[in-house]
Design a protein around this motif. Structure first.
Motif, PDB file in Angstrom:
ATOM      1  N   GLY A 153     -22.994  23.732 151.742  1.00 36.99           N
ATOM      2  CA  GLY A 153     -24.237  23.180 152.283  1.00 36.99           C
ATOM      3  C   GLY A 153     -24.497  21.835 151.649  1.00 36.99           C
ATOM      4  O   GLY A 153     -24.726  21.733 150.443  1.00 36.99           O
ATOM      5  N   GLY A 208     -19.986  20.638 153.827  1.00 33.38           N
ATOM      6  CA  GLY A 208     -21.113  20.616 154.762  1.00 33.38           C
ATOM      7  C   GLY A 208     -20.609  20.643 156.192  1.00 33.38           C
ATOM      8  O   GLY A 208     -19.482  20.228 156.475  1.00 33.38           O
ATOM      9  N   PRO A 212     -36.872  15.266 155.820  1.00 29.17           N
ATOM     10  CA  PRO A 212     -38.273  15.010 156.201  1.00 29.17           C
ATOM     11  C   PRO A 212     -38.490  13.890 157.219  1.00 29.17           C
ATOM     12  O   PRO A 212     -39.320  14.041 158.119  1.00 29.17           O
ATOM     13  CB  PRO A 212     -38.955  14.707 154.854  1.00 29.17           C
ATOM     14  N   ALA A 236     -16.702  21.003 156.992  1.00 29.12           N
ATOM     15  CA  ALA A 236     -16.256  22.320 157.488  1.00 29.12           C
ATOM     16  C   ALA A 236     -17.388  23.320 157.346  1.00 29.12           C
ATOM     17  O   ALA A 236     -18.365  23.075 156.637  1.00 29.12           O
ATOM     18  CB  ALA A 236     -15.053  22.806 156.671  1.00 29.12           C
ATOM     19  N   LEU A 243     -36.069  21.392 166.076  1.00 29.39           N
ATOM     20  CA  LEU A 243     -35.995  20.165 165.288  1.00 29.39           C
ATOM     21  C   LEU A 243     -35.635  20.482 163.839  1.00 29.39           C
ATOM     22  O   LEU A 243     -36.520  20.760 163.021  1.00 29.39           O
ATOM     23  CB  LEU A 243     -37.355  19.431 165.366  1.00 29.39           C
TER      24      LEU A 243
HETATM   25  P1  FAD Z   1     -31.084  22.351 154.385  1.00 26.59           P
HETATM   26  O1  FAD Z   1     -31.709  21.006 154.400  1.00 26.59           O
HETATM   27  O2  FAD Z   1     -31.430  23.326 155.461  1.00 26.59           O
HETATM   28  O3  FAD Z   1     -29.509  22.144 154.380  1.00 26.59           O
HETATM   29  C1  FAD Z   1     -28.577  23.174 154.413  1.00 26.59           C
HETATM   30  C2  FAD Z   1     -27.254  22.590 154.863  1.00 26.59           C
HETATM   31  O4  FAD Z   1     -26.233  23.560 154.745  1.00 26.59           O
HETATM   32  C3  FAD Z   1     -27.279  22.155 156.327  1.00 26.59           C
HETATM   33  O5  FAD Z   1     -26.658  20.913 156.474  1.00 26.59           O
HETATM   34  C4  FAD Z   1     -26.479  23.267 157.001  1.00 26.59           C
HETATM   35  O6  FAD Z   1     -25.896  22.828 158.212  1.00 26.59           O
HETATM   36  C5  FAD Z   1     -25.454  23.562 155.922  1.00 26.59           C
HETATM   37  N1  FAD Z   1     -24.779  24.861 156.021  1.00 26.59           N
HETATM   38  C6  FAD Z   1     -25.369  26.061 156.245  1.00 26.59           C
HETATM   39  N2  FAD Z   1     -24.449  27.037 156.255  1.00 26.59           N
HETATM   40  C7  FAD Z   1     -23.249  26.442 156.021  1.00 26.59           C
HETATM   41  C8  FAD Z   1     -21.915  26.931 155.921  1.00 26.59           C
HETATM   42  N3  FAD Z   1     -21.643  28.232 156.038  1.00 26.59           N
HETATM   43  N4  FAD Z   1     -20.916  26.033 155.690  1.00 26.59           N
HETATM   44  C9  FAD Z   1     -21.198  24.698 155.546  1.00 26.59           C
HETATM   45  N5  FAD Z   1     -22.445  24.194 155.631  1.00 26.59           N
HETATM   46  C10 FAD Z   1     -23.463  25.047 155.875  1.00 26.59           C
HETATM   47  N6  FAD Z   1     -40.018  19.168 153.016  1.00 26.59           N
HETATM   48  C11 FAD Z   1     -40.887  18.445 152.256  1.00 26.59           C
HETATM   49  O7  FAD Z   1     -40.954  18.686 151.042  1.00 26.59           O
HETATM   50  N7  FAD Z   1     -41.680  17.462 152.807  1.00 26.59           N
HETATM   51  C12 FAD Z   1     -41.618  17.155 154.130  1.00 26.59           C
HETATM   52  O8  FAD Z   1     -42.336  16.279 154.593  1.00 26.59           O
HETATM   53  C13 FAD Z   1     -40.715  17.878 154.951  1.00 26.59           C
HETATM   54  N8  FAD Z   1     -40.578  17.576 156.262  1.00 26.59           N
HETATM   55  C14 FAD Z   1     -39.644  18.225 157.015  1.00 26.59           C
HETATM   56  C15 FAD Z   1     -39.456  17.858 158.336  1.00 26.59           C
HETATM   57  C16 FAD Z   1     -38.493  18.488 159.113  1.00 26.59           C
HETATM   58  C17 FAD Z   1     -38.293  18.071 160.529  1.00 26.59           C
HETATM   59  C18 FAD Z   1     -37.720  19.543 158.554  1.00 26.59           C
HETATM   60  C19 FAD Z   1     -36.689  20.240 159.402  1.00 26.59           C
HETATM   61  C20 FAD Z   1     -37.903  19.922 157.239  1.00 26.59           C
HETATM   62  C21 FAD Z   1     -38.853  19.272 156.454  1.00 26.59           C
HETATM   63  N9  FAD Z   1     -39.051  19.617 155.115  1.00 26.59           N
HETATM   64  C22 FAD Z   1     -39.925  18.898 154.342  1.00 26.59           C
HETATM   65  C23 FAD Z   1     -38.310  20.722 154.516  1.00 26.59           C
HETATM   66  C24 FAD Z   1     -37.077  20.204 153.797  1.00 26.59           C
HETATM   67  O9  FAD Z   1     -36.347  19.348 154.635  1.00 26.59           O
HETATM   68  C25 FAD Z   1     -36.224  21.372 153.330  1.00 26.59           C
HETATM   69  O10 FAD Z   1     -36.985  22.106 152.379  1.00 26.59           O
HETATM   70  C26 FAD Z   1     -34.923  20.892 152.711  1.00 26.59           C
HETATM   71  O11 FAD Z   1     -34.125  20.244 153.668  1.00 26.59           O
HETATM   72  C27 FAD Z   1     -34.165  22.053 152.087  1.00 26.59           C
HETATM   73  O12 FAD Z   1     -32.927  21.586 151.658  1.00 26.59           O
HETATM   74  P2  FAD Z   1     -31.676  22.565 151.544  1.00 26.59           P
HETATM   75  O13 FAD Z   1     -30.549  21.719 151.047  1.00 26.59           O
HETATM   76  O14 FAD Z   1     -32.050  23.771 150.797  1.00 26.59           O
HETATM   77  O15 FAD Z   1     -31.380  23.102 153.021  1.00 26.59           O
END
Ligand code: FAD
Length: 400
Positions: free
Chosen positions: A10, A35, A45, A79, A128
């Motif tokens: 991820g 990723g 965000p 991948a 989204l």
């Molecule tokens: P994610 O960002 O969900 O990333 C996970 C990644 O892992 C993704 O790229 C996914 O495709 C990949 N993945 C999953 N499974 C696999 C696999 N098996 N193999 C390879 N890759 C994989 N938070 C704030 O604090 N303030 C804000 O204003 C805010 N606005 C937001 C607006 C939007 C439109 C969205 C969608 C979210 C927002 N958030 C905001 C929330 C914030 O973006 C998330 O909390 C943050 O992205 C979490 O990060 P993460 O790395 O845990 O997960």
């Protein structure tokens, strides 16, 4: 002797921070960041804000440059990881390759909750979560287009603000009695309701969506009361579900997310997790919580990186969050669950800046601060340190 390998699944906020953090904490072996979005790790965000409103390009979203990963010897792999073999300490990728690990970190994030009603698969119905999702929405978004947003949470309201800026006709449908009902006090909901209506958004509360209707492409949204709302585009923002399938199939402990301890370790000592996919016991709240925010993804990733490098660090930071709608920056400190009193600074029925302080048994536990950065900083400090508050002092504006 072969060099040890840390594999991170991820490549978003948590994954990118974890990769950088492991190197920073002194890991000399390989770091592989896998990723599945075919882009450099990017900030999510702005997707519902500047990127949707066409105010920035995708390159400007990158968390770090390609050069950074090269210099830090972080190998980026495009991948999907399909499975984890814990006995063999390797992952299996969609490319057919297996990759062994000494330490594995799961940063798989979350995916949008899907509408499961008739017509949900029609063309013009969008979610989204990714840059690709926004590119598809933007392809459908020309001035005058009628957009119906299902869900009046932060994502729905930010999307409404950005699409109004592009000149679209926007209706927000919220099943609950008010927007932001799950996360804010009625005063804050009423404030955002007022602001959006003044900007030309139609808001319908108590509006349960029963079906989406059209011939191949969406034409109208049917509510439970039988009413139809014309729509050229529908955007669904009804929350997310953690991506726990990999962890679950590997037999890791799951409870509304991959369960981690305060050092970001899962139930397997060689596997860590961080970000939207992870849930952990927060002593401050006396329960297991899964946060969905960039600051907590970053903090958990830093702790996981330290743990991988056998350095003592714990997840302790106060949760915080932000949202941008029109010219309004909302900053939220703490979680307001269980509040029994609200103190306002400013008048949300009239002003464009105010703070809503949430108290429980007289203690400040959370604050929603709209265009009040000093109130936000004050609240973060006060809540973190459990400092006593004076209600009259709370009512004073700190940044007027
Ligand atoms: P994610 O960002 O969900 O990333 C996970 C990644 O892992 C993704 O790229 C996914 O495709 C990949 N993945 C999953 N499974 C696999 C696999 N098996 N193999 C390879 N890759 C994989 N938070 C704030 O604090 N303030 C804000 O204003 C805010 N606005 C937001 C607006 C939007 C439109 C969205 C969608 C979210 C927002 N958030 C905001 C929330 C914030 O973006 C998330 O909390 C943050 O992205 C979490 O990060 P993460 O790395 O845990 O997960």
């Amino acid at each position: 002797m072969t060099s040890p390998r840390a594999v991170i699944v991820g490549a978003s906020h948590a994954g990118a921070q974890l990769a950088a953090g492991v190197r920073q904490e002194g890991w000399t072996g390989e770091i592989v960041l896998i990723g599945d979005e075919s882009l450099l790790p990017y900030q999510r965000p702005p997707l519902s804000k500047a990127y949707l409103a066409d105010k920035c390009g995708v390159d400007e979203l990158a968390i770090r440059s390609a050069d950074f990963y090269a210099k830090q010897r972080i190998q980026l792999v495009d991948a999907t990881v399909q499975s984890i073999d814990r006995a063999a300490n390797h992952v299996v990728m969609s490319t057919g390759d297996t990759l062994s690990y000494d330490k594995l970190a799961l940063c798989t994030g979350a995916r949008p909750r899907r509408l499961s009603i008739p017509g949900a698969d029609l063309a013009g119905v969008h979610y989204l979560r990714t840059a690709t999702d926004v590119n598809m929405i933007r392809g459908d978004a020309s001035p005058g287009v009628r957009v119906v947003i299902v869900g009046g949470g932060y994502i729905g309201l930010e999307t409404a603000a950005s699409l109004r800026a592009l000149g679209l006709e926007v209706t927000v449908l919220e099943a609950a009695a008010r927007v932001l009902e799950r996360v804010t006090a009625p005063e804050v909901s009423a404030f955002f309701d007022r602001i959006h209506r003044a900007e030309g958004v139609t808001i319908r509360t108590g509006a349960a969506v029963e079906a989406l209707v059209g011939d191949e492409r969406i034409r109208e949204v049917v509510l439970a009361n039988g009413e139809s709302i014309p729509a050229d585009v529908v955007i669904v923002g009804i929350g997310v579900e953690p991506n726990t399938d990999l962890a679950s199939a590997a037999g890791l402990h799951i409870d509304n997310g991959v369960v981690i301890d305060d050092q970001a370790r899962t139930s397997d000592p060689d596997i860590l997790a961080a970000g939207d996919c992870a849930s952990h016991d927060m002593a401050r709240y006396g329960r297991r919580i899964r946060l969905e925010s960039v600051p907590s993804a970053g903090e958990q990733a830093k702790v996981a990186a330290a743990t991988i490098c056998e350095k003592p660090k714990q997840i302790t930071a106060l949760p915080w969050f932000w949202s941008d709608q029109y010219d309004l920056k909302l900053q939220i400190a703490g979680l307001n669950t269980g509040y029994d009193e609200v103190v306002l600074s400013g008048d949300p029925t009239r002003d464009r800046d105010f703070s809503c302080f949430y108290l429980r048994a007289g203690e400040l536990i959370a604050a929603d601060c709209i265009k009040r950065p000093r109130d936000f900083m004050f609240s973060k400090r006060t809540i973190t340190q459990h400092l006593a508050v004076d209600r009259t002092e709370l009512q004073l504006a700190r940044s007027a």
